[in-house]
Write a protein that holds these residues in place. Structure first.
Motif, PDB file in Angstrom:
ATOM      1  N   GLY A 316     -36.973 -23.463 -39.650  1.00  0.00           N
ATOM      2  CA  GLY A 316     -38.310 -23.007 -39.993  1.00  0.00           C
ATOM      3  C   GLY A 316     -39.340 -23.477 -38.993  1.00  0.00           C
ATOM      4  O   GLY A 316     -39.015 -24.029 -37.930  1.00  0.00           O
ATOM      5  N   SER A 317     -40.599 -23.277 -39.335  1.00  0.00           N
ATOM      6  CA  SER A 317     -41.692 -23.674 -38.446  1.00  0.00           C
ATOM      7  C   SER A 317     -41.785 -25.197 -38.369  1.00  0.00           C
ATOM      8  O   SER A 317     -41.455 -25.906 -39.316  1.00  0.00           O
ATOM      9  CB  SER A 317     -43.015 -23.106 -38.959  1.00  0.00           C
ATOM     10  OG  SER A 317     -42.965 -21.697 -38.991  1.00  0.00           O
ATOM     11  N   GLY A 318     -42.245 -25.671 -37.228  1.00  0.00           N
ATOM     12  CA  GLY A 318     -42.403 -27.099 -37.059  1.00  0.00           C
ATOM     13  C   GLY A 318     -41.067 -27.805 -36.945  1.00  0.00           C
ATOM     14  O   GLY A 318     -40.065 -27.212 -36.551  1.00  0.00           O
ATOM     15  N   SER A 319     -41.050 -29.089 -37.276  1.00  0.00           N
ATOM     16  CA  SER A 319     -39.818 -29.858 -37.137  1.00  0.00           C
ATOM     17  C   SER A 319     -39.429 -30.492 -38.459  1.00  0.00           C
ATOM     18  O   SER A 319     -40.255 -30.688 -39.355  1.00  0.00           O
ATOM     19  CB  SER A 319     -39.992 -30.952 -36.077  1.00  0.00           C
ATOM     20  OG  SER A 319     -41.003 -31.873 -36.504  1.00  0.00           O
ATOM     21  N   LYS A 320     -38.147 -30.795 -38.561  1.00  0.00           N
ATOM     22  CA  LYS A 320     -37.617 -31.515 -39.713  1.00  0.00           C
ATOM     23  C   LYS A 320     -36.495 -32.399 -39.196  1.00  0.00           C
ATOM     24  O   LYS A 320     -35.504 -31.900 -38.640  1.00  0.00           O
ATOM     25  CB  LYS A 320     -37.097 -30.553 -40.774  1.00  0.00           C
ATOM     26  CG  LYS A 320     -36.562 -31.270 -42.013  1.00  0.00           C
ATOM     27  CD  LYS A 320     -36.035 -30.270 -43.046  1.00  0.00           C
ATOM     28  CE  LYS A 320     -35.511 -30.995 -44.273  1.00  0.00           C
ATOM     29  NZ  LYS A 320     -34.947 -30.061 -45.278  1.00  0.00           N
ATOM     30  N   THR A 321     -36.629 -33.683 -39.343  1.00  0.00           N
ATOM     31  CA  THR A 321     -35.651 -34.622 -38.783  1.00  0.00           C
ATOM     32  C   THR A 321     -34.461 -34.746 -39.723  1.00  0.00           C
ATOM     33  O   THR A 321     -34.388 -35.639 -40.566  1.00  0.00           O
ATOM     34  CB  THR A 321     -36.308 -35.987 -38.564  1.00  0.00           C
ATOM     35  OG1 THR A 321     -36.922 -36.408 -39.786  1.00  0.00           O
ATOM     36  CG2 THR A 321     -37.346 -35.903 -37.451  1.00  0.00           C
ATOM     37  N   VAL A 322     -33.530 -33.803 -39.555  1.00  0.00           N
ATOM     38  CA  VAL A 322     -32.397 -33.716 -40.463  1.00  0.00           C
ATOM     39  C   VAL A 322     -31.096 -33.591 -39.682  1.00  0.00           C
ATOM     40  O   VAL A 322     -31.049 -32.967 -38.611  1.00  0.00           O
ATOM     41  CB  VAL A 322     -32.572 -32.518 -41.431  1.00  0.00           C
ATOM     42  CG1 VAL A 322     -32.580 -31.205 -40.663  1.00  0.00           C
ATOM     43  CG2 VAL A 322     -31.484 -32.497 -42.485  1.00  0.00           C
TER      44      VAL A 322
END
Length: 460
Positions: A316-322
């Motif tokens: 998705g938009s932006g970041s996700k530290t996963v």
């Protein structure tokens, strides 16, 4: 030769009437994918059956769970001649977007396209104009004494939707459809002056993998560097599928891959094919794949491995530290020669398993497979067709390969044990499936003459 001259003269005499008959068929909006046009598909089938009956064929419209088939038979004037089965399809693609058509898609007309006279309408090239070249060749024979071969004709109405009714129809009518040789006209020419016979179709293996590492998505700050990231695994697997020279690294992958006969290889080298222009049209300039092979050879006669999709984690938009739990990819293999689809699929699965840590799992999802098909270059039918086309076009026909597949040809080979001669008169710029589809007038007129010569050559 006198009889052949009479047949060719009759085709020339019938040109205006033949164009009128094609226009009648083109006016029928036989769009198979849209139920709103079911009656139009019925009308197209009935039109063709009536045309063939009028020529002396025993023809019928056969119901299926989808759109109807047309099946027709006629005997030659002599005994002990080959029996051929000609295949074509009367259904067409939707016309959308309608706003991009210069004229009504179902109001056929002849106009100049890039300085060349062409028939413009949906289905002009794919496949109504093509199939009518064969019908007009048969008409000329019937009007000058009779057919040189026993001829059966199969026209279907669902080719543009994947032919869902065809397998059952072939199985139920196997004895009636069996012939010595199949003929297919849903292919093209090398250029406007050079005929072509498609001698090879690549096979296909379609695999999907789902790699699972942890039992849930993980925080990359807490687990990154310690826990396995399945996207990394899938990326490594994909990277390992090719070596630095572009060869595919699956064990045994090239088993059954044959080299081209020298004369065919020489013909391909002599063709006016510009690698830079071919790639430049799509904004590329550096050939990929096997570095010791020409671009034309790669797309016609060499096996391939391509990744068609890869996904996993957060997109998705932006970041996700996963760190995602799962990652997936879809991989396709184009096959040639005698490569075995089942063995290729199993080799790929073993290749993937070998690259997974013991605490990770993989799920394999098969999306099917089919072997490559080829008409032997030593085939007598092929050699006779070559001579017939050369006599009409005054040029040696190109023995072409095809990067894709024509499912009906596979069905003829596997279900009816028949080889197929694939001879068509379409051009690359015919805009099939697109607005303003066209078919060169010369393709229609000389196509009919070509089929007359081929039928006569097969019977000699």
């Amino acid at each position: 030769m006198a009889a052949m001259d009479a047949v060719l003269a009759k085709i020339d005499e019938n040109r205006d009437a033949a164009l009128g008959r094609l226009f009648e068929l083109l006016r029928i909006p036989s769009i198979s994918t849209d139920p709103a046009y079911a009656d139009a598909c019925e009308s197209a089938a009935r039109f063709l059956a009536d045309e063939l009956s009028g020529l002396g064929f025993k023809s019928s419209v056969r119901a299926t769970k989808g759109r109807p088939m047309v099946l027709a038979h006629a005997k030659a004037t002599r005994r002990d001649v080959p029996h051929v089965l000609f295949y074509g399809h009367y259904d067409v693609q939707p016309v959308d977007p309608r706003s991009l058509w210069n004229t009504d898609p179902f109001a056929p007309h002849v106009t100049e396209v890039d300085g060349v006279k062409a028939i413009v309408a949906r289905g002009a090239s794919d496949d109504k104009g093509q199939l009518m070249t064969f019908v007009e060749a048969c008409r000329a024979f019937m009007e000058t004494g009779g057919l040189p071969c026993d001829v059966s004709i199969l026209f279907e109405g669902e080719e543009e939707t994947g032919s869902p009714s065809l397998p059952a129809f072939l199985a139920e009518n196997k004895a009636e459809l069996k012939a010595d040789l199949a003929l297919v006209c849903d292919t093209g020419m090398w250029d406007r002056e050079t005929p072509s016979i498609t001698t090879m179709l690549r096979g296909l293996v379609l695999e999907e993998i789902v790699v699972t590492a942890a039992n849930r998505d993980l925080h990359s700050g807490m687990y990154g560097g310690a826990a396995t990231n399945p996207i990394h695994l899938v990326a490594r697997i994909i990277a390992d599928l090719h070596d630095a020279e572009g060869r595919i690294t699956l064990p045994g992958f090239y088993d059954g891959v044959e080299e081209l006969p020298r004369d065919v290889a020489d013909q391909w080298k002599a063709l006016p094919f510009d690698d830079s222009d071919f790639l430049g049209q799509v904004g590329l300039s550096v050939p990929a794949g096997e570095q010791d092979r020409s671009v034309l050879e790669k797309i016609w006669a060499r096996p391939t491995c391509d990744v068609n999709g890869i996904w996993g984690g957060y997109t998705g938009s932006g970041s996700k530290t996963v760190l995602p739990s799962k990652a997936s990819a879809k991989v396709s293999f184009r096959l040639v020669g005698k490569q075995n689809p089942a063995k290729i699929a199993e080799a790929f699965r073993g290749f993937v398993r070998e690259r997974l840590p013991s605490d990770c799992q993989v799920e394999f999802i098969s999306h099917g497979g089919s072997p490559a098909l080829a008409l032997p270059f030593s085939s007598e039918a092929l050699n006779r067709a070559k001579r017939a086309l050369q006599a009409e076009w005054d040029k040696e026909p190109v023995m072409a390969g095809s990067g894709g597949s024509i499912p009906i040809v596979g069905s003829f080979k596997q279900d009816l044990k028949m080889d197929t001669l694939m001879i068509g008169f379409a051009l690359d710029d015919d805009r099939i499936h697109s607005p303003n589809e066209k078919y060169d007038l010369a393709s229609f007129q000389k196509g009919a003459r070509s089929w007359a010569r081929v039928l006569n050559a097969l019977a000699l």
